[in-house]
Design an enzyme around this catalytic site. Structure first.
Site, PDB file in Angstrom:
ATOM      1  CE  LYS A  35      -0.515  -0.171   4.991  1.00  0.00           C
ATOM      2  NZ  LYS A  35      -1.102   0.714   5.953  1.00  0.00           N
ATOM      3  NE  ARG A 130      -6.328   0.756  11.794  1.00  0.00           N
ATOM      4  CZ  ARG A 130      -5.161   0.720  11.142  1.00  0.00           C
ATOM      5  NH1 ARG A 130      -4.331   1.746  11.221  1.00  0.00           N
ATOM      6  NH2 ARG A 130      -4.812  -0.319  10.429  1.00  0.00           N
ATOM      7  CE1 TYR A 256      16.291  31.438   6.222  1.00  0.00           C
ATOM      8  CE2 TYR A 256      16.117  29.106   5.659  1.00  0.00           C
ATOM      9  CZ  TYR A 256      16.138  30.441   5.285  1.00  0.00           C
ATOM     10  OH  TYR A 256      15.998  30.768   3.965  1.00  0.00           O
TER      11      TYR A 256
HETATM   12  C1  PLP Z   1      -4.470  -4.583   7.572  1.00  0.00           C
HETATM   13  C2  PLP Z   1      -2.993  -4.437   7.506  1.00  0.00           C
HETATM   14  N1  PLP Z   1      -2.238  -5.528   7.409  1.00  0.00           N
HETATM   15  C3  PLP Z   1      -0.886  -5.448   7.351  1.00  0.00           C
HETATM   16  C4  PLP Z   1      -0.237  -4.238   7.399  1.00  0.00           C
HETATM   17  C5  PLP Z   1       1.280  -4.190   7.369  1.00  0.00           C
HETATM   18  O1  PLP Z   1       1.749  -3.654   8.567  1.00  0.00           O
HETATM   19  P1  PLP Z   1       3.320  -3.436   8.815  1.00  0.00           P
HETATM   20  O2  PLP Z   1       3.761  -2.452   7.808  1.00  0.00           O
HETATM   21  O3  PLP Z   1       3.377  -2.871  10.192  1.00  0.00           O
HETATM   22  O4  PLP Z   1       3.953  -4.757   8.673  1.00  0.00           O
HETATM   23  C6  PLP Z   1      -1.003  -3.080   7.502  1.00  0.00           C
HETATM   24  C7  PLP Z   1      -0.325  -1.779   7.598  1.00  0.00           C
HETATM   25  O5  PLP Z   1      -0.671  -0.894   8.295  1.00  0.00           O
HETATM   26  C8  PLP Z   1      -2.415  -3.170   7.557  1.00  0.00           C
HETATM   27  O6  PLP Z   1      -3.176  -2.078   7.652  1.00  0.00           O
END
Ligand code: PLP
Length: 368
Positions: A35, A130, A256
């Site tokens: 993601k 969530r 600065y």
């Molecule tokens: C539903 C879900 N699974 C897995 C992950 C992966 O988490 P991480 O990057 O902490 O391994 C995330 C990331 O936030 C997530 O939202």
């Protein structure tokens, strides 16, 4: 010539980290979480290094489409599911598996016309509050989904709030296990911290694991443990060059607000990197940085396009750094010395996730 700042994405390191994640739960299949454009690395740039995963998990339909365009025919999971009804058409067309976490998504699915039933990951809110159905509502959601002709297999998923900390996962995993006890379907519970710290628990290592940050060479529980201790390698190196030097006398100030004053005479370098490149403005004097692979520190305030660094350690090492010298803001220097992104993030009061996602569009990326 473009400014000399560049981000490097290391394919071998991605491959190494993926293998490392597999060893933590050898029987589980791995969703590589990509993601946020692969945590800022770029989906296209991580694909080669992570294509050994069993599937890719992400949020954005556009990113899912890009994965398919790269030729990935395996599973793709939408971690937040669909946002509106027409997204389901794309799920059908691109064969996307999707999370269902609320009644509205079931309603949309029940009205969706599809030839091929969808593979669903039904999400439980086991305590993080969530997304997801609470344990008391989870089973009725499962029953409702199970009756829909639009639905094929239903897998079960939850997400931990404290896998990286002292509270741990015990309560959530107990809730998830108990509520899903007699339900069929594959399970997926853990992120990087869950996988690295809790995979000895069979329920955690079950069926599918979902590492993100560890794949990108950041320790999910830093500073308790660092990437060397977890045998992870940096996958992103942000490098630039010195574009100037100054000789300071005792009492001279830098940048600065004159927030740094030299107490002895010293040489400093000016780096072509600033907050407009995504380097955090909150990094105080003393934030670690590498000049020609020699560890030193930033001085004074980070400005939009420049940072000042102390060249004393380079001089002490007998290395005269000057105009054009390589500066590694995080990741791996050309000479192999590593500055973990977690150390820079800590100095800025944040986490590696934020830094890698925030590298700005004016920074050119190279895959190597
Ligand atoms: C539903 C879900 N699974 C897995 C992950 C992966 O988490 P991480 O990057 O902490 O391994 C995330 C990331 O936030 C997530 O939202």
């Amino acid at each position: 010539m473009p400014r000399p700042i560049q981000a490097f994405v290391h394919t071998d390191a991605l491959r190494h980290n993926l293998t490392r994640m597999r060893t933590a739960a050898p029987d589980a299949r791995v969703w590589a979480v990509v993601k946020a454009n692969a945590y800022g690395h770029g989906i296209e740039r991580v694909f080669e290094g992570l294509r050994g995963a069993d599937g890719f998990a992400l949020l954005d339909l556009d990113e899912a489409q890009r994965l398919r365009s790269l030729g990935w025919r395996g599973p793709v999971l939408l971690l937040e599911g669909v946002f509106e009804a027409r997204d389901l058409e794309l799920c059908s067309r691109l064969d996307l598996w999707h999370t269902v976490h609320c009644d509205e998504q079931i309603d949309m699915l029940s009205r969706h016309k599809t030839q091929v039933p969808h593979r669903i990951f039904l999400k439980m809110n086991s305590g993080m509050n969530r997304l997801g159905f609470t344990p008391t509502r989870f089973r009725s959601a499962w029953t409702r989904l199970n009756q829909l002709p639009q639905v094929d297999e239903i897998s079960l998923i939850t997400h931990f709030s404290d896998a990286d900390g002292p509270r741990g996962i015990a309560e959530q995993i107990a809730t998830f296990t108990k509520t899903t006890e007699d339900l069929p379907g594959e399970r997926s519970t853990c992120n990087s911290a869950g996988l690295l710290r809790h995979a000895h628990d069979a329920a955690v290592a079950a069926d599918w694991v979902r590492p993100g940050i560890a794949l990108y060479g950041s320790a999910p529980d830093f500073p308790e443990r660092n990437i060397a201790q977890w045998d992870l390698q940096p996958t992103m190196s942000l490098r630039s060059r010195l574009i100037g030097t100054q000789d300071l006398q005792a009492g001279d100030t830098v940048g600065y607000g004159s927030s740094f004053a030299a107490d002895v005479s010293m040489r400093i370098g000016l780096v072509a990197c600033g907050y407009a490149d995504g380097y955090p403005r909150h990094c105080p004097t003393g934030t670690p940085v590498l000049v020609d692979g020699v560890r030193t520190r930033t001085l004074g305030r980070v400005s939009m396009d420049m940072i000042a660094v102390d060249l004393t350690p380079c001089d002490a090492a007998g290395h005269v750094a000057g105009f054009g010298s390589e500066v590694t803001l995080w990741g791996k220097a050309s000479n192999g010395v590593v500055l973990p992104i977690d150390e820079v993030a800590q100095a800025a009061g944040t986490v590696g996730y934020e830094l890698m996602c925030a590298v700005s569009s004016r920074v050119g990326f190279t895959q190597n």
